[in-house]
Design an enzyme around this catalytic site. Sequence first.
Site, short mmCIF file in Angstrom:
data_model
loop_
_atom_site.label_atom_id
_atom_site.label_comp_id
_atom_site.label_asym_id
_atom_site.label_seq_id
_atom_site.Cartn_x
_atom_site.Cartn_y
_atom_site.Cartn_z
N LYS A 128 0.91 -1.40 -0.08
CA LYS A 128 0.04 0.13 0.07
C LYS A 128 0.63 1.19 -0.06
O LYS A 128 0.43 2.30 -0.44
CB LYS A 128 -0.99 -0.03 1.13
CG LYS A 128 -2.06 -0.80 0.96
CD LYS A 128 -3.20 -0.68 2.17
CE LYS A 128 -4.26 -1.32 2.05
NZ LYS A 128 -5.54 -1.09 3.06
N LYS A 212 -5.00 -9.35 -7.39
CA LYS A 212 -5.94 -9.58 -6.75
C LYS A 212 -7.37 -8.67 -7.17
O LYS A 212 -6.88 -7.45 -7.43
CB LYS A 212 -6.06 -10.00 -5.27
CG LYS A 212 -5.96 -8.71 -4.37
CD LYS A 212 -5.90 -8.77 -2.72
CE LYS A 212 -5.60 -7.45 -2.38
NZ LYS A 212 -5.64 -7.31 -1.06
N LYS A 215 -10.57 -2.86 -5.10
CA LYS A 215 -11.43 -1.63 -5.07
C LYS A 215 -10.54 -0.50 -5.64
O LYS A 215 -10.90 0.37 -6.37
CB LYS A 215 -11.81 -1.04 -3.70
CG LYS A 215 -12.81 -1.64 -3.00
CD LYS A 215 -12.83 -1.30 -1.48
CE LYS A 215 -13.56 -2.01 -0.82
NZ LYS A 215 -13.76 -1.92 0.71
P1 AMP Z 1 -11.38 -4.72 2.52
O1 AMP Z 1 -11.89 -4.18 1.69
O2 AMP Z 1 -9.54 -4.76 2.16
O3 AMP Z 1 -11.35 -4.20 4.14
O4 AMP Z 1 -11.50 -6.17 2.52
C1 AMP Z 1 -12.54 -6.87 3.35
C2 AMP Z 1 -12.53 -8.21 3.42
O5 AMP Z 1 -12.55 -8.67 2.00
C3 AMP Z 1 -11.16 -8.90 3.87
O6 AMP Z 1 -11.62 -10.06 4.64
C4 AMP Z 1 -10.53 -8.99 2.71
O7 AMP Z 1 -9.66 -10.39 2.84
C5 AMP Z 1 -11.49 -9.55 1.80
N1 AMP Z 1 -11.10 -9.34 0.56
C6 AMP Z 1 -10.56 -8.40 -0.37
N2 AMP Z 1 -10.27 -8.62 -1.59
C7 AMP Z 1 -10.41 -9.67 -1.69
C8 AMP Z 1 -10.34 -10.67 -2.99
N3 AMP Z 1 -9.69 -10.02 -4.11
N4 AMP Z 1 -10.50 -11.93 -2.88
C9 AMP Z 1 -11.09 -12.58 -1.71
N5 AMP Z 1 -11.08 -11.63 -0.48
C10 AMP Z 1 -10.89 -10.35 -0.70
#
Ligand code: AMP
Length: 353
Positions: A128, A212, A215
Amino acid sequence: MTDMPTQAGDAAATHPRRVFSGVQPTGNLHLGNYLGAVKRFVEMQDEGLGETLYCMVDLHAITTWQDPAELTRSIRELAAAFMACGLDPKKSILFNQSQVAAHAELGWIFNCVARVGWLNRMTQFKEKAGKNRENASVGLYGYPVLMAADILAYQATHVPVGEDQKQHLELTRDIATKFNNDFGCPDFFPLPEPIIEGAATRVMSLRDGSKKMSKSDASDMSRINLTDDSDAIAQKIRKARTDPDPLPGSLEGLAERPEARNLVGIYAALADTTAEAVVAEYAGAQFGAFKPALADLAVEKLSPIAGRMREFLADPAEIDRILGDGAERAAAIANPIIDATYDKVGLLRSRPR
Ligand code: AMP
Ligand code: TRP
């Protein structure tokens, strides 16, 4: 990290089962968030095996710049998305991190427990912060410490997350272990178990099988947003990058084919089955046949979510009421744990709140 051995399953032996997880309110939820995390949140809620707390981690969101008005909107949108996916404020505690002071309070104490060397190993910070590390916020560096506080403020035992959070969960266990050792209170904080399960714990970009789904990807075609309409979902799947070969008859045949593996994993997770079963069903199929089947399945499972989200968002006052109620219930669990923590550290308790 530390040399102390950590064993899966220890939390279950020392503490009553309590599930905690968090998602950052930083724009639309995408398919990776849904399949890697939120879908599992709902299942764990409905299993009814103990309390479930799901948090919008706005204090984590502001570790990178967020426009204030947009942040407010994103918090309500995430609450609406949680409920549209099936989280129910009567069954789970749904709340916003900054509305419960325990997170910041325990976060500071853990800043004094965690070691700089441990944080220096966190790969997500390196990703990041990128090349501009000197200019990253101190909050971004300390992000995993606040995450440990989120979980341990509730003495949570199980944490459903996507694959990318595994290292942060290991750090949480190291912080719990060190606190328990330093203050002579074995088992005070549980060593929470990451729950990284399902056919799609790491959903990849639809444009590049080595990245991956995220967003922050500049290309909207790389991800399926939970707010996308049926046409957008179908178009993104139709245009997803693939190789020219037909689907193989076994999982080994996907080993060197990240894009194909990703689409099979997405199909399996949406259909509540395994990648093995999908490969067995579509062995020898061309993507020209598989993609429309996947698009139909994705539209069937995802498009009702967007509709429900709009309904919840039509009443923001009700969302705020639900979050206020959630924060009160969350604080009622966390405050006695924070008081006990202050006591162990030697800080005075019974502070005015
Ligand atoms: P965040 O939006 O970074 O707060 O992520 C929220 C949840 O979504 C966390 O548990 C992440 O591990 C999961 N997550 C985010 N991106 C992915 C992805 N590409 N594949 C699987 N899980 C994801
Ligand atoms: N770091 C997580 C992510 O980016 C979000 C998060 C913050 C979290 N606190 C948490 C997840 C506590 C689980 C438990 O996805």
